[in-house]
Design a protein around this motif. Structure first.
Motif, PDB file in Angstrom:
ATOM      1  N   LEU A  55       0.851  -1.607  -0.036  1.00 28.38           N
ATOM      2  CA  LEU A  55      -0.062   0.075  -0.554  1.00 28.38           C
ATOM      3  C   LEU A  55       0.792   1.288   0.207  1.00 28.38           C
ATOM      4  CD1 LEU A  55      -2.511  -0.638   2.803  1.00 28.38           C
ATOM      5  CD2 LEU A  55      -3.092  -1.359   0.322  1.00 28.38           C
ATOM      6  N   SER A  56       2.099   1.397   0.842  1.00 27.44           N
ATOM      7  CA  SER A  56       3.139   1.984   0.700  1.00 27.44           C
ATOM      8  C   SER A  56       3.864   2.446  -0.834  1.00 27.44           C
ATOM      9  CB  SER A  56       4.041   1.895   1.356  1.00 27.44           C
ATOM     10  OG  SER A  56       4.772   3.295   1.765  1.00 27.44           O
ATOM     11  N   LEU A  57       3.790   1.659  -1.753  1.00 24.28           N
ATOM     12  CA  LEU A  57       4.282   1.811  -2.791  1.00 24.28           C
ATOM     13  C   LEU A  57       2.941   1.775  -3.958  1.00 24.28           C
ATOM     14  CD1 LEU A  57       6.306  -1.093  -3.318  1.00 24.28           C
ATOM     15  CD2 LEU A  57       6.948   1.214  -3.463  1.00 24.28           C
ATOM     16  N   CYS A  58       1.751   1.593  -3.107  1.00 20.78           N
ATOM     17  CA  CYS A  58       0.649   2.454  -3.771  1.00 20.78           C
ATOM     18  C   CYS A  58       0.377   3.841  -3.971  1.00 20.78           C
ATOM     19  CB  CYS A  58      -0.590   2.000  -3.404  1.00 20.78           C
ATOM     20  SG  CYS A  58      -0.608   0.038  -4.269  1.00 20.78           S
ATOM     21  N   ALA A  59       1.313   4.706  -2.843  1.00 20.17           N
ATOM     22  CA  ALA A  59       1.231   6.300  -2.347  1.00 20.17           C
ATOM     23  C   ALA A  59       2.225   5.970  -3.536  1.00 20.17           C
ATOM     24  CB  ALA A  59       1.201   6.210  -1.286  1.00 20.17           C
ATOM     25  N   SER A  60       3.716   5.214  -3.143  1.00 20.18           N
ATOM     26  CA  SER A  60       4.435   6.163  -4.118  1.00 20.18           C
ATOM     27  C   SER A  60       3.924   6.190  -5.441  1.00 20.18           C
ATOM     28  CB  SER A  60       5.685   5.247  -3.791  1.00 20.18           C
ATOM     29  OG  SER A  60       6.316   5.893  -2.540  1.00 20.18           O
ATOM     30  N   ILE A  61       3.238   5.401  -6.287  1.00 28.04           N
ATOM     31  CA  ILE A  61       3.200   5.229  -7.325  1.00 28.04           C
ATOM     32  C   ILE A  61       2.256   6.642  -7.580  1.00 28.04           C
ATOM     33  CG2 ILE A  61       2.201   3.665  -9.273  1.00 28.04           C
ATOM     34  CD1 ILE A  61       2.745   1.711  -8.157  1.00 28.04           C
ATOM     35  N   GLY A  62       1.750   6.744  -7.100  1.00 32.54           N
ATOM     36  CA  GLY A  62       0.461   7.588  -7.059  1.00 32.54           C
ATOM     37  C   GLY A  62       1.002   9.185  -7.030  1.00 32.54           C
ATOM     38  N   MET A  63       2.417   9.140  -6.246  1.00 34.53           N
ATOM     39  CA  MET A  63       3.120  10.746  -6.310  1.00 34.53           C
ATOM     40  C   MET A  63       4.509  10.927  -7.443  1.00 34.53           C
ATOM     41  SD  MET A  63       4.356   9.761  -2.338  1.00 34.53           S
ATOM     42  CE  MET A  63       5.613  10.987  -2.657  1.00 34.53           C
ATOM     43  N   SER A  64       4.255   9.554  -8.429  1.00 31.47           N
ATOM     44  CA  SER A  64       4.931   9.516  -9.337  1.00 31.47           C
ATOM     45  C   SER A  64       4.351  10.261 -10.964  1.00 31.47           C
ATOM     46  CB  SER A  64       5.804   8.227  -9.780  1.00 31.47           C
ATOM     47  OG  SER A  64       4.663   7.726  -9.910  1.00 31.47           O
ATOM     48  N   MET A  65       3.377   9.956 -10.103  1.00 31.27           N
ATOM     49  CA  MET A  65       2.142  10.338 -11.838  1.00 31.27           C
ATOM     50  C   MET A  65       1.579  11.500 -12.008  1.00 31.27           C
ATOM     51  SD  MET A  65       1.580   7.425 -13.130  1.00 31.27           S
ATOM     52  CE  MET A  65       0.064   7.304 -14.411  1.00 31.27           C
ATOM     53  N   CYS A  97      -9.803   5.394   4.368  1.00 30.58           N
ATOM     54  CA  CYS A  97      -8.552   4.907   4.534  1.00 30.58           C
ATOM     55  C   CYS A  97      -8.865   3.762   6.950  1.00 30.58           C
ATOM     56  CB  CYS A  97      -7.308   5.345   5.432  1.00 30.58           C
ATOM     57  SG  CYS A  97      -6.228   5.436   3.024  1.00 30.58           S
ATOM     58  N   ALA A  98      -9.232   4.725   6.911  1.00 30.62           N
ATOM     59  CA  ALA A  98      -9.661   5.453   8.838  1.00 30.62           C
ATOM     60  C   ALA A  98     -10.481   3.825   9.230  1.00 30.62           C
ATOM     61  CB  ALA A  98     -10.284   6.163   9.408  1.00 30.62           C
ATOM     62  N   VAL A  99     -11.425   2.877   7.617  1.00 32.28           N
ATOM     63  CA  VAL A  99     -12.731   2.567   8.373  1.00 32.28           C
ATOM     64  C   VAL A  99     -12.727   0.987   7.765  1.00 32.28           C
ATOM     65  CG1 VAL A  99     -14.219   4.551   9.461  1.00 32.28           C
ATOM     66  CG2 VAL A  99     -14.320   3.273   6.536  1.00 32.28           C
ATOM     67  N   THR A 100     -12.281   1.169   6.403  1.00 31.98           N
ATOM     68  CA  THR A 100     -12.262   0.229   5.327  1.00 31.98           C
ATOM     69  C   THR A 100     -10.765  -0.692   5.738  1.00 31.98           C
ATOM     70  OG1 THR A 100     -12.328  -0.565   3.030  1.00 31.98           O
ATOM     71  CG2 THR A 100     -10.648   0.926   4.111  1.00 31.98           C
ATOM     72  N   GLN A 101     -11.106  -2.221   5.784  1.00 30.21           N
ATOM     73  CA  GLN A 101     -10.289  -3.324   5.929  1.00 30.21           C
ATOM     74  C   GLN A 101     -10.303  -3.984   4.351  1.00 30.21           C
ATOM     75  OE1 GLN A 101     -10.849  -5.828   8.866  1.00 30.21           O
ATOM     76  NE2 GLN A 101     -11.181  -4.458  10.092  1.00 30.21           N
ATOM     77  N   CYS A 102     -10.574  -3.238   3.450  1.00 32.52           N
ATOM     78  CA  CYS A 102     -11.079  -3.743   1.738  1.00 32.52           C
ATOM     79  C   CYS A 102      -9.376  -3.250   1.164  1.00 32.52           C
ATOM     80  CB  CYS A 102     -11.883  -4.013   1.057  1.00 32.52           C
ATOM     81  SG  CYS A 102     -11.669  -4.098  -0.689  1.00 32.52           S
ATOM     82  N   ILE A 103      -8.683  -4.192   1.150  1.00 34.76           N
ATOM     83  CA  ILE A 103      -7.463  -4.468   0.733  1.00 34.76           C
ATOM     84  C   ILE A 103      -7.602  -3.607  -0.509  1.00 34.76           C
ATOM     85  CG2 ILE A 103      -4.937  -5.109   0.067  1.00 34.76           C
ATOM     86  CD1 ILE A 103      -6.130  -5.205   3.280  1.00 34.76           C
ATOM     87  N   PRO A 104      -7.817  -3.797  -1.487  1.00 33.13           N
ATOM     88  CA  PRO A 104      -8.282  -3.204  -3.602  1.00 33.13           C
ATOM     89  C   PRO A 104      -8.542  -2.254  -2.976  1.00 33.13           C
ATOM     90  CG  PRO A 104      -8.847  -5.335  -3.531  1.00 33.13           C
ATOM     91  CD  PRO A 104      -8.946  -5.324  -2.270  1.00 33.13           C
ATOM     92  N   LEU A 105      -9.789  -1.741  -1.984  1.00 34.76           N
ATOM     93  CA  LEU A 105      -9.849  -0.375  -1.945  1.00 34.76           C
ATOM     94  C   LEU A 105      -8.855   0.972  -1.354  1.00 34.76           C
ATOM     95  CD1 LEU A 105     -11.870   2.576  -1.910  1.00 34.76           C
ATOM     96  CD2 LEU A 105     -13.422   1.163   0.554  1.00 34.76           C
ATOM     97  N   LEU A 106      -7.963  -0.281  -0.528  1.00 38.98           N
ATOM     98  CA  LEU A 106      -7.027   0.996   0.180  1.00 38.98           C
ATOM     99  C   LEU A 106      -5.902   1.248  -0.543  1.00 38.98           C
ATOM    100  CD1 LEU A 106      -6.745  -0.748   3.740  1.00 38.98           C
ATOM    101  CD2 LEU A 106      -7.328   1.281   3.322  1.00 38.98           C
ATOM    102  N   ALA A 107      -5.578  -0.092  -1.725  1.00 36.67           N
ATOM    103  CA  ALA A 107      -4.726   0.360  -2.381  1.00 36.67           C
ATOM    104  C   ALA A 107      -5.543   1.466  -4.051  1.00 36.67           C
ATOM    105  CB  ALA A 107      -4.774  -1.026  -2.878  1.00 36.67           C
ATOM    106  N   VAL A 108      -6.485   1.590  -3.489  1.00 37.80           N
ATOM    107  CA  VAL A 108      -6.652   2.906  -4.588  1.00 37.80           C
ATOM    108  C   VAL A 108      -7.024   4.682  -3.698  1.00 37.80           C
ATOM    109  CG1 VAL A 108      -9.052   4.098  -5.866  1.00 37.80           C
ATOM    110  CG2 VAL A 108      -8.497   1.097  -5.477  1.00 37.80           C
ATOM    111  N   CYS A 109      -7.113   4.165  -2.625  1.00 34.23           N
ATOM    112  CA  CYS A 109      -7.315   5.323  -1.767  1.00 34.23           C
ATOM    113  C   CYS A 109      -5.409   6.048  -1.314  1.00 34.23           C
ATOM    114  CB  CYS A 109      -7.400   4.743  -0.468  1.00 34.23           C
ATOM    115  SG  CYS A 109      -9.544   4.378  -0.271  1.00 34.23           S
ATOM    116  N   CYS A 110      -4.731   4.759  -1.168  1.00 36.18           N
ATOM    117  CA  CYS A 110      -3.339   5.494  -1.100  1.00 36.18           C
ATOM    118  C   CYS A 110      -2.612   5.801  -2.505  1.00 36.18           C
ATOM    119  CB  CYS A 110      -2.726   4.085  -1.094  1.00 36.18           C
ATOM    120  SG  CYS A 110      -2.971   3.263   0.905  1.00 36.18           S
TER     121      CYS A 110
END
Length: 222
Positions: A55-65, A97-110
């Motif tokens: 998930l941290s890498l997903c945030a990094s990918i979003g930053m580079s876009m 991010c605070a309320v969900t435990q769905c990993i795909p949704l967390l990836a999109v949010c990150c």
């Protein structure tokens, strides 16, 4: 004509500079996931710590876009509207991010948090240089300096501003790691998202009260 852009006329320059610096703080507290309390998050959700590293890498990918669209975005943006929309979206995404435990949704949010965060950082960086130093940093990417003296002035200003700004941002990042670990240890890891949401709403209030209305420009090729 507003000579105190992007602030209202009643905002003194020292206060305006402080506001611009403080607007960085919520951005670097918002990361989508926090590696400093990764064990608490993984234990609470019953998943692997590698999931949060992903998930941290997903945030990094979003930053580079952001960077392929940087020049059109910086030329066409409305500074005040970017702040209001960006901070509102970051508050919403941190709430998810605070309320969900769905990993795909967390990836999109990150991913979205990373993208919006860099967009807002660029918005602030390309405002603070003209406001404090009187140099149009965006023009450096679009036009050649007219004279050697102008080239020297721009380069000298950047060598002063960018190291100081970079050090300041690193301090915010380290402090955010400390705060997120402390909140997870003393309370629960979800509270850091609520704290970030409050910071986003406070930043929006500051922008509404102190920033002036600005026209929206159109992107044009140099």
């Amino acid at each position: 004509m507003n000579t105190n852009y992007p602030f209202r006329q009643w905002v003194p320059k020292p206060l305006g500079a402080l506001i611009l610096l403080l607007l960085f703080v919520p951005l670097f507290f918002s990361g989508g996931t926090y590696l400093s309390n990764i064990n608490e998050m993984a234990g609470s959700m019953g998943t692997l710590t590698e999931t949060f590293q992903f998930l941290s890498l997903c945030a990094s990918i979003g930053m580079s876009m952001v960077f392929p669209f940087m020049l059109p975005y910086l030329q066409a943006r409305n500074v005040k509207h970017v702040y209001l929309c960006g901070y509102a979206l970051l508050a919403l995404l941190n709430g998810v991010c605070a309320v969900t435990q769905c990993i795909p949704l967390l990836a999109v949010c990150c991913f979205l948090i990373g993208f919006i965060r860099v967009a807002l950082v660029l918005n602030t960086t390309f405002v603070i240089a003209p406001y404090l130093l009187g140099i149009q940093t965006l023009d450096m990417f679009l036009y050649e300096p007219a004279t050697p003296a102008e080239t020297y002035k721009n380069d000298h200003a950047r060598t002063i501003l960018m190291p100081v700004l970079y050090c300041y941002i690193l301090c915010i990042v380290q402090f955010s790691n400390y705060v997120s670990a402390w909140v997870a240890y003393e309370f629960t890891w979800t509270y850091i998202y609520l704290l970030v949401m409050g910071m986003m709403l406070a930043a929006m209030l500051v922008v509404v009260l102190t920033f002036c209305q600005a026209p929206t420009h159109k992107y044009h090729l140099p």
